[in-house]
Design an enzyme around this catalytic site. Structure first.
Site, PDB file in Angstrom:
ATOM      1  N   ARG A 217     -55.090  36.502  18.833  1.00  0.00           N
ATOM      2  CA  ARG A 217     -54.803  35.588  17.905  1.00  0.00           C
ATOM      3  C   ARG A 217     -53.918  34.355  18.411  1.00  0.00           C
ATOM      4  O   ARG A 217     -53.092  34.683  19.238  1.00  0.00           O
ATOM      5  CB  ARG A 217     -54.075  36.161  16.625  1.00  0.00           C
ATOM      6  CG  ARG A 217     -55.079  36.751  15.633  1.00  0.00           C
ATOM      7  CD  ARG A 217     -54.238  37.652  14.563  1.00  0.00           C
ATOM      8  NE  ARG A 217     -53.163  36.849  13.816  1.00  0.00           N
ATOM      9  CZ  ARG A 217     -52.520  37.308  12.915  1.00  0.00           C
ATOM     10  NH1 ARG A 217     -52.882  38.402  12.409  1.00  0.00           N
ATOM     11  NH2 ARG A 217     -51.608  36.486  12.514  1.00  0.00           N
TER      12      ARG A 217
ATOM     13  N   ARG B  27     -51.255  42.363  21.531  1.00  0.00           N
ATOM     14  CA  ARG B  27     -52.560  42.616  20.570  1.00  0.00           C
ATOM     15  C   ARG B  27     -53.743  41.872  20.740  1.00  0.00           C
ATOM     16  O   ARG B  27     -53.937  40.818  21.054  1.00  0.00           O
ATOM     17  CB  ARG B  27     -51.950  42.329  19.095  1.00  0.00           C
ATOM     18  CG  ARG B  27     -53.008  42.460  18.088  1.00  0.00           C
ATOM     19  CD  ARG B  27     -52.049  42.415  16.687  1.00  0.00           C
ATOM     20  NE  ARG B  27     -51.692  41.153  16.274  1.00  0.00           N
ATOM     21  CZ  ARG B  27     -51.263  41.006  14.918  1.00  0.00           C
ATOM     22  NH1 ARG B  27     -51.009  41.972  14.219  1.00  0.00           N
ATOM     23  NH2 ARG B  27     -50.873  39.788  14.450  1.00  0.00           N
TER      24      ARG B  27
ATOM     25  N   LYS C  75     -49.291  46.758   9.826  1.00  0.00           N
ATOM     26  CA  LYS C  75     -50.106  46.958   8.380  1.00  0.00           C
ATOM     27  C   LYS C  75     -51.492  46.888   8.334  1.00  0.00           C
ATOM     28  O   LYS C  75     -52.096  47.495   7.803  1.00  0.00           O
ATOM     29  CB  LYS C  75     -49.737  45.546   7.628  1.00  0.00           C
ATOM     30  CG  LYS C  75     -48.021  45.503   7.357  1.00  0.00           C
ATOM     31  CD  LYS C  75     -47.796  44.313   6.379  1.00  0.00           C
ATOM     32  CE  LYS C  75     -48.244  43.117   6.845  1.00  0.00           C
ATOM     33  NZ  LYS C  75     -47.394  42.403   8.172  1.00  0.00           N
TER      34      LYS C  75
END
Ligand code: AMP
Length: 213
Positions: free
Chosen positions: A160, A127, A13
């Site tokens: 993250r 990521r 997204k």
């Protein structure tokens, strides 16, 4: 034009939101980014959100809805926005519909980015994100040109804290329990566009643009 990007964590997204916002000239409103900014600035909102984010849970609706609706009321969102990560449950979707309706506005389209669970886990575990402009990278699939540096702005890349295995599992569980009912909600409203989210980002982007037009 108000558009929602819907999909599981890791569905792409964020990547698609950046590409689409540029193409459609819309402001991207990402609830997760708003929380992370608040966290970085050590505001009251950030402190309240932190414990939920660390556990992979949704931040309570009263906090989240107020934060996003406030952002949407800013002048740069007057003619539209690309919503990424919000709404994440039916209550949030209803609050959003109600507020837009009060201004004679409505969500136009909901782009549902579909990716298999195995692919989601793979994407989340590799990521890396730019601390400055939030552009996402993947250690294997889409590495930056210079290790640790953002191709777009030169910012520092980081992983993250909620992309660790345990928290990712919880976030996926929360997605299937609380967020996936939105697929039906927007399908019944005749607003859902189902997009195959597997493959390269440019290819997925072409599918979304074609479906929107
Ligand atoms: P994201 O960057 O969209 O993956 O969001 C990161 C975290 O922020 C989530 O795991 C939640 O803890 C919180 N969050 C983001 N958006 C929402 C939302 N719409 N409702 C509740 N919590 C949210």
């Amino acid at each position: 034009m108000y558009i929602i990007l819907l999909g599981a964590p890791g569905a792409g997204k964020g990547t698609q939101a950046v590409m689409l916002a540029e193409k459609l000239n819309l402001i991207q409103v990402a609830s997760g980014d708003l929380f992370r900014q608040a966290l970085q600035q050590e505001t009251e909102l950030g402190k309240k959100a932190k414990s939920y984010m660390d556990k992979g849970q949704l931040v309570p609706d009263e906090i989240t809805i107020q934060m996003v609706l406030e952002r949407l009321s800013a002048p740069d969102c007057e003619n539209g926005a690309l919503l990424d990560g919000f709404p994440r449950n039916i209550q949030q979707a209803e609050a959003l519909d109600k507020t837009l309706a009060q201004q004679a506005k409505a969500i136009e389209r909901v782009v549902y980015v579909m990716v298999s669970e195995g692919e989601l886990l793979k994407r989340l575990s590799g990521r890396w994100i730019c601390r400055n402009c939030q552009a996402p990278y993947h250690a294997v699939d889409s590495p930056p040109r210079i290790a640790g540096k953002c191709d777009r702005c030169g910012g520092e890349l980081y992983q993250r804290p909620d992309d660790n295995v345990e928290t990712v599992k919880k976030r996926l569980e929360v997605y299937f329990m609380e967020t996936s009912p939105l697929i039906d909600y927007y399908s019944r409203a005749g607003k859902l566009l189902e997009i195959n989210g597997e493959g390269g980002a440019a290819e997925v982007n072409r599918r979304i643009v074609a479906a929107l037009s």
